[in-house]
Design an enzyme around this catalytic site. Structure first.
Site, short mmCIF file in Angstrom:
data_model
loop_
_atom_site.label_atom_id
_atom_site.label_comp_id
_atom_site.label_asym_id
_atom_site.label_seq_id
_atom_site.Cartn_x
_atom_site.Cartn_y
_atom_site.Cartn_z
N ARG A 11 3.33 13.10 -4.90
CA ARG A 11 4.77 12.85 -5.07
C ARG A 11 5.03 11.69 -6.02
O ARG A 11 5.93 11.74 -6.86
CB ARG A 11 5.40 12.57 -3.70
CG ARG A 11 5.54 13.82 -2.87
CD ARG A 11 5.79 13.49 -1.43
NE ARG A 11 4.55 13.03 -0.80
CZ ARG A 11 4.21 13.29 0.45
NH1 ARG A 11 5.00 13.99 1.21
NH2 ARG A 11 3.07 12.85 0.96
N ILE A 12 4.22 10.61 -5.91
CA ILE A 12 4.48 9.44 -6.76
C ILE A 12 4.11 9.76 -8.21
O ILE A 12 4.86 9.44 -9.14
CB ILE A 12 3.71 8.22 -6.22
CG1 ILE A 12 4.29 7.82 -4.85
CG2 ILE A 12 3.77 7.05 -7.20
CD1 ILE A 12 3.49 6.75 -4.10
N ARG A 35 -6.79 16.92 -8.13
CA ARG A 35 -7.73 17.86 -7.50
C ARG A 35 -7.17 19.27 -7.55
O ARG A 35 -7.84 20.21 -7.94
CB ARG A 35 -7.95 17.46 -6.04
CG ARG A 35 -9.19 16.65 -5.81
CD ARG A 35 -9.30 16.31 -4.37
NE ARG A 35 -7.96 16.03 -3.82
CZ ARG A 35 -7.71 15.76 -2.55
NH1 ARG A 35 -8.68 15.73 -1.70
NH2 ARG A 35 -6.51 15.51 -2.13
N ARG A 40 -4.42 2.06 -5.31
CA ARG A 40 -5.17 1.22 -4.36
C ARG A 40 -6.27 0.49 -5.10
O ARG A 40 -6.85 1.03 -6.06
CB ARG A 40 -5.87 2.08 -3.31
CG ARG A 40 -5.04 2.40 -2.08
CD ARG A 40 -4.78 1.16 -1.23
NE ARG A 40 -3.98 1.47 -0.06
CZ ARG A 40 -2.65 1.55 -0.04
NH1 ARG A 40 -1.94 1.31 -1.13
NH2 ARG A 40 -2.00 1.85 1.07
N GLU A 88 -8.25 -7.46 -2.45
CA GLU A 88 -6.99 -8.19 -2.29
C GLU A 88 -6.84 -8.75 -0.88
O GLU A 88 -7.35 -8.15 0.07
CB GLU A 88 -5.80 -7.28 -2.66
CG GLU A 88 -5.62 -6.06 -1.79
CD GLU A 88 -4.48 -5.18 -2.28
OE1 GLU A 88 -4.55 -4.67 -3.42
OE2 GLU A 88 -3.52 -5.00 -1.52
N HIS A 107 0.65 -6.41 -5.10
CA HIS A 107 0.83 -5.18 -4.28
C HIS A 107 2.29 -5.06 -3.81
O HIS A 107 2.57 -5.04 -2.61
CB HIS A 107 -0.14 -5.20 -3.08
CG HIS A 107 -0.39 -3.82 -2.53
ND1 HIS A 107 -1.57 -3.45 -1.94
CD2 HIS A 107 0.41 -2.72 -2.45
CE1 HIS A 107 -1.50 -2.19 -1.54
NE2 HIS A 107 -0.30 -1.72 -1.84
N ILE A 108 3.19 -4.95 -4.79
CA ILE A 108 4.62 -4.92 -4.47
C ILE A 108 5.31 -3.66 -5.00
O ILE A 108 6.53 -3.62 -5.11
CB ILE A 108 5.35 -6.17 -5.02
CG1 ILE A 108 5.10 -6.34 -6.53
CG2 ILE A 108 4.97 -7.42 -4.25
CD1 ILE A 108 6.01 -7.36 -7.20
C1 DGY Z 1 1.65 2.11 0.53
O1 DGY Z 1 2.66 2.47 1.11
O2 DGY Z 1 0.57 2.67 0.67
C2 DGY Z 1 1.77 0.92 -0.35
O3 DGY Z 1 0.60 0.63 -1.00
C3 DGY Z 1 2.26 -0.29 0.41
O4 DGY Z 1 3.58 -0.25 0.43
#
Ligand code: DGY
Length: 337
Positions: A158-159, A179, A240, A269, A287-288
């Site tokens: 989705r992202i 994949r 990640r 991190e 990580h924001i």
């Molecule tokens: C997630 O949702 O996996 C992000 O990395 C943290 O908001």
């Protein structure tokens, strides 16, 4: 003594949203934001029925070993590589995550990093604040064009799709590798072309990582992949830490193999590889990517819904919206009061 289920929340977030838990459960919310090591997690989980946890909380077999009442873990995050799903499933503990509500916000941020990285925004700002701008120079801070270039997306969930859709306004060609290839209507919607992984590396001017972390994706971008990237490309990671080999990335940046990187996530991190910290051509954020106020609130609200339902309360009792180990749910007969 209260017979209500007990719930533990590992960070003090949005009290007005957490208050909803109190109508069903006895709730204990940690007072501070701090890393919770295995001992602290074990102690927090040992006498509760459910927990609302965050991505730094590593919930594994050892941590849940003494948690005999535990029936549900609601992770506040779409990624749940911090949870040992086989161990939770074997123990009949439902795990849930928070998909969808953060998709668009995370895609916005991927673009913020992409633009800042390609156009050297933070590097230029640092330089200016250091008082180094004494003469306007025509060749100052030359960056990479974004419009009209080729955007590569590794991981087209989705992202990834939301990142792709935004490329239209920049007149970009979009390539992706995933994949599973997207259905034709989704490919059309994203105006994206599926290519082999090596082709993606070789042709992307800007490569964005949007794939989940797993043992299979560990160091998916390491020295061999960086060597295959288009010379002078940029790399953005909003997925990640651990998907990129941070030391290999530092080598590639130092060698000028790729032009720049924009990173929101790191292998260890909150520690950041010292060589990345020293690189001038890296944009670093803590990580924001999903951290707009509205989205972080929506994530907590969804995690609360999941926890309430997973513990057999509320309108969706026994049917949490986002289980990631439905097997645990089935093992418990779908309901738990
Ligand atoms: C997630 O949702 O996996 C992000 O990395 C943290 O908001």
């Amino acid at each position: 003594m209260s017979m209500r289920p007990r719930v533990w929340v590992t960070q003090p977030v949005f009290g007005d949203i957490l208050a909803r838990l109190e109508s069903h459960f006895d709730v204990r919310v940690e007072a501070d934001v701090a890393p919770r090591a295995a001992d602290a997690l074990r102690a927090g989980l040992h006498d509760v029925d459910g927990a609302l946890v965050f991505i730094p909380d590593r919930i594994d077999a050892a941590v849940i070993a003494g948690a005999h009442r535990l029936r549900a873990i609601a992770n506040v995050g779409v990624g749940y590589d911090n949870l040992d799903i086989p161990a939770l499933t074997a123990a009949g503990i439902i795990a849930t995550n928070t998909p969808d509500v953060l998709t668009e916000t995370t895609a916005d941020f991927a673009w913020a990093l992409l633009l800042a990285t390609a156009r050297r925004v933070t590097e230029a700002e640092r330089w200016l604040r250091e008082g180094q701008w004494t003469t306007w120079s025509f060749e100052l801070m030359l960056g990479r064009d974004v419009h009209g270039s080729t955007l590569g997306i590794l991981g087209m969930g989705r992202i990834g799709q939301a990142i792709a859709r935004r490329a239209r306004g920049f007149g970009m060609r979009v390539l992706y590798h995933n994949r599973a290839r997207l259905a034709p209507e989704l490919e059309r919607d994203c105006a994206a072309t599926h290519v082999a992984r090596n082709e993606l590396l070789a042709h992307s001017d800007h490569l964005v990582l949007a794939l989940p972390y797993s043992a299979q994706t560990h160091h998916a971008i390491g020295a061999p992949e960086l060597a295959r990237m288009k010379p002078g490309a940029t790399l953005v990671n909003v997925a990640r830490g651990g998907i990129v080999d941070d030391a290999a990335l530092a080598d590639a940046l130092d060698a000028g193999r790729i032009a720049a990187a924009g990173l929101d996530v790191y292998e260890n991190e909150p520690a950041v590889h010292p060589r990345l910290l020293a690189c001038r051509n890296v944009v670093l954020t803590p990580h924001i990517a999903s951290a707009s106020e509205a989205t972080r609130r929506a994530m907590v609200a969804l995690a609360v819904d999941n926890l309430v339902a997973a513990l057999g309360a509320g309108p969706h009792a026994g049917r949490p919206p986002n289980p990631v180990n439905a097997d645990a749910l089935l093992a418990r007969g779908g309901h738990s009061a």
